[in-house]
Write a protein that holds these residues in place. Sequence first.
Motif, PDB file in Angstrom:
ATOM      1  N   SER A  20       0.826  -1.207   0.000  1.00  4.10           N
ATOM      2  CA  SER A  20       0.000   0.000   0.000  1.00  4.10           C
ATOM      3  C   SER A  20       0.859   1.256   0.000  1.00  4.10           C
ATOM      4  O   SER A  20       0.544   2.242  -0.683  1.00  4.10           O
ATOM      5  N   GLU A  23       2.420   1.633  -3.411  1.00  7.44           N
ATOM      6  CA  GLU A  23       1.365   2.029  -4.342  1.00  7.44           C
ATOM      7  C   GLU A  23       1.113   3.528  -4.243  1.00  7.44           C
ATOM      8  O   GLU A  23       1.017   4.233  -5.263  1.00  7.44           O
ATOM      9  N   LYS A  68      -5.100  -1.788  -6.927  1.00  7.94           N
ATOM     10  CA  LYS A  68      -6.472  -1.330  -6.678  1.00  7.94           C
ATOM     11  C   LYS A  68      -7.485  -2.334  -7.224  1.00  7.94           C
ATOM     12  O   LYS A  68      -8.525  -2.578  -6.605  1.00  7.94           O
ATOM     13  N   ARG A  71      -7.544  -5.297  -4.873  1.00  6.15           N
ATOM     14  CA  ARG A  71      -8.191  -4.942  -3.610  1.00  6.15           C
ATOM     15  C   ARG A  71      -9.709  -4.925  -3.753  1.00  6.15           C
ATOM     16  O   ARG A  71     -10.428  -5.471  -2.906  1.00  6.15           O
TER      17      ARG A  71
END
Length: 224
Positions: A20, A23, A68, A71
Motif C-alpha cells: 500500500s 502504491e 487497486k 483490492r
Amino acid sequence: MATESLAAQMRAKRSELMISELEGVALRLFEERGFDVVTVDDIASEAHISVRTFYRYFPAKEDVLQVKIDRRARALRAALSTRPTDEAPLHSLRVALQAVVSAEAPAFGRRWTAVVAATPNGVNGVIGGIQLKSHRVIAEFLGARFGVPGDDLVPTMLAAAVGGVIQAAQTQWFLHGGDLATRISDGLEVLEGGIGSDPRTWSGRTKRPRSGGPTKPSHRRPRA
C-alpha cells in the motif's frame, strides 16, 4: 501452531502495508511526472527502500496499477458472500458494490483514474486485470446463483454488462464529480430494471442445428 499462524499473519500484514505504501508513492509520482518518465529507481528512492525491495513486491512498475483492482476484487468477493441466497442476483451485486466502493478513498481513486487515463500504454493491462479479476468474481457469483459454471454464457455476459456500467459510472464520476458508489448503484439499478430481477426470464441459449452445419432452406410452398 498458533504461534506460527500468528507470525504468518504478521508477515502478511507487513507485506500488505508495504504494498500500500509503495502504491501510494508510485501513484503520486506517476501523477506528478508521468508514468513513462518515472522509473523503479525513482519510486524506491522516494519510498526510502532499495530497488531490490521494490521488486520483492512488484515484478514491474506496471503492476502497481493492479493493486487497486486486486483490492476491489477481494472486497467484492467478501461482500457478495454475505448476501442472502434468496435475493435477486443483480440486486445483490448492486448492494455489495455500493458497500465496497463506499469504503474506498475517493481521492486515491481519483488519482488512480487520472494516472490510468493519462497512460495509454498501461490501459490494456488495466482492462485485462479488471476482466480477469473483478469480472471473474461477478461471473462466478452469478453462475453460482444460477446453478451454472461461471464461464457459461449468461453469467459471463452479465458480468461484462455490470463491468461496463461500472466503467461508465467511474468515467462520469471522474469528469463530473459526485459520489462514485451512488453513481455505480444508480447505473446498476438501470441495468437491473432493464433486464429484470427474475433469472428465469433470461435466455442465453441460442438454437443451433444438431448437425452443426447451416440450416437447410425450406422448400415448402407458402400458403395462399
